[in-house]
Design an enzyme around this catalytic site. Structure first.
Site, PDB file in Angstrom:
ATOM      1  CG  HIS A  14      -1.972   1.034   1.207  1.00 46.97           C
ATOM      2  ND1 HIS A  14      -3.094   0.949   1.997  1.00 46.97           N
ATOM      3  CD2 HIS A  14      -2.107   2.182   0.515  1.00 46.97           C
ATOM      4  CE1 HIS A  14      -3.869   2.010   1.787  1.00 46.97           C
ATOM      5  NE2 HIS A  14      -3.273   2.776   0.885  1.00 46.97           N
ATOM      6  NE  ARG A  18       0.917  11.251  -3.244  1.00 47.08           N
ATOM      7  CZ  ARG A  18      -0.197  10.975  -2.613  1.00 47.08           C
ATOM      8  NH1 ARG A  18      -1.187  10.348  -3.238  1.00 47.08           N
ATOM      9  NH2 ARG A  18      -0.369  11.320  -1.351  1.00 47.08           N
ATOM     10  CG  ASP A  40      -2.155   5.027   3.271  1.00 48.31           C
ATOM     11  OD1 ASP A  40      -1.985   5.228   2.054  1.00 48.31           O
ATOM     12  OD2 ASP A  40      -3.098   5.536   3.913  1.00 48.31           O
TER      13      ASP A  40
END
Length: 424
Positions: free
Chosen positions: A60, A64, A304
């Protein structure tokens, strides 16, 4: 050749837990034994006092790229991963354009070939991550997508979720779900509670996560699909996953280091750097997430990793700053500091949640150390402390800056090559 000498090898798949040497030739481990003799053709790594484990796997991350490369890109993200002991990273699909098409997927996978570590890519479950129409999951899988997720956005249409699970079951790929019902949230990134009240905010209640986690747990039971509930923040969501497992669901839950290390109070000290979706919640939630890790209800630790620029995060209005923090470079040390050193989990259990369990979810032949298998390895000193300050990531949006953590990474080896070496 690389010879790793005198390290304490911990491998969750084989349950190896002893002092051994490891010899690497080319991409592969060729020998694991005691007292392997050195010769002049070897680079010798003295791993005395260190743990030698499989390279970490993150399921995870947000690199970008494409679209937001001022925050991070595939190459800088891979450097951050290597510095954090990660040798495989799976990236989310919320790029610009969204990874709902083969051209964008191919761009990412081609660029990933130049990265220090292995980068895998998810495609979105729905077109444009709009939650209304499924992508062509079959073609995207054939083109190299490792799985599917609309992470960053919940899918509110239950039929779409149900249909995606049925398709994922046919394709034998996992689906990962971001569970936050926006209709219940006034301001995202901060828990609805006493801290939000003190800041004259309403925030995000745990019910926003719980209702969607419950729905997707029920659908997972019905379909038999491989379902992952992402970044659990609520104690009730832990219970929902525990119940779904008992009911036979092929469901996993991931916990992030920030959700088991901090509470909503961090917002008062760290400001926007402690703002993320779902938010940090209460001490009770934190403790029950740890309990979920202890009893294997939550089988995976995921970062994350979500970079944002300083300008974005330094917004004076908390509610307007973007949610998300970087996490690849601190995940292992936070797990050691807040799980192992506190007596909640053993090193074997933590490493399992960072390696072989993530590999199993995505059907990867990774996450273990074995002779004649690819040499993906992390070497770290569990008793060496350091202060969090510098990052290989383009971004520095971490609430852990200035914190003293245990567990310094000394080397990361990916495909038999040293991709990170501690210089301090």
């Amino acid at each position: 050749m690389i010879l790793i000498k005198s390290g304490h090898v911990i491998d969750p798949l084989s349950r190896t837990d002893e002092k051994l040497d490891i010899l690497i030739d080319g991409e592969n481990v060729i020998r694991i034994d005691k007292n392997i003799c050195e010769n002049g053709n070897m680079k010798v790594i003295d791993a005395s006092g260190c743990i030698v484990a499989p390279g970490l796997i993150d399921i995870h991350s947000h690199f970008r790229d494409p679209g937001f490369t001022y925050k991070e890109d595939i190459l800088t993200g891979s450097k951050a991963a290597a510095n954090g002991g990660y040798t495989t990273v799976i990236c989310m699909a919320n790029t610009k354009p969204v990874v709902d098409n083969i051209d964008t997927l191919k761009y990412i996978l081609d660029k990933a070939g130049k990265a220090k570590v292995e980068i895998l890519q998810l495609a979105s479950i729905t077109k444009g991550m709009k939650g209304t129409e499924l992508t062509d999951m079959n073609k995207l899988k054939e083109a190299g997508a490792s799985g599917f997720s609309d992470d960053g956005k919940p899918i509110m249409n239950s039929k779409i979720v149900f249909d995606s699970m049925k398709m994922a079951k046919e394709l034998n790929v996992p689906l990962s779900f971001h569970e936050e019902d926006p209709s219940l949230i006034k301001e995202n990134g901060i828990n609805m509670g006493q801290v939000a009240k003190s800041l004259n905010l309403t925030g995000s209640p745990h019910e926003a996560e719980n209702v969607l986690a419950a729905r997707d747990a029920v659908l997972a039971i019905s379909t038999g699909a491989k379902v992952n509930i992402q970044h659990i923040s609520s104690s009730l969501s832990v219970e929902i996953i525990r119940w779904a497992k008992k009911m036979g669901a092929n469901i996993t839950g991931e916990a992030t280091p920030h959700h088991f290390s901090m509470t909503e109070k961090a917002i008062l000290e760290k400001g926007p750097n402690a703002k993320m979706n779902p938010p940090l919640r209460t001490e009770r939630d934190r403790k029950l997430i740890i309990e979920g890790l202890r009893d294997n209800t939550l089988e995976i630790i995921a970062t994350d990793h979500a970079p944002h620029s300083k300008e974005e995060k330094n917004n004076n209005i908390l509610s307007k700053a973007p949610s998300g923090i970087i996490g690849l470079e601190t995940a292992l040390a936070l797990s050691i500091t807040n799980l192992v050193k506190q007596g909640y989990l053993t090193y074997m259990e933590v490493i399992e949640k960072l390696t072989v369990n993530p590999a199993k979810l995505y059907n990867l032949d990774r996450g273990y150390i074995r002779e004649n298998h690819r040499a993906d390895i992390v070497i770290f000193n569990p008793n060496e402390d350091y202060v969090v300050k510098n990052f290989a990531s383009k971004s520095c949006n971490s609430p852990f800056i200035g914190e003293r953590l245990s567990g310094r990474i000394k080397e990361t080896i990916c495909r038999g090559e040293i991709v990170y070496e501690c210089r301090n």
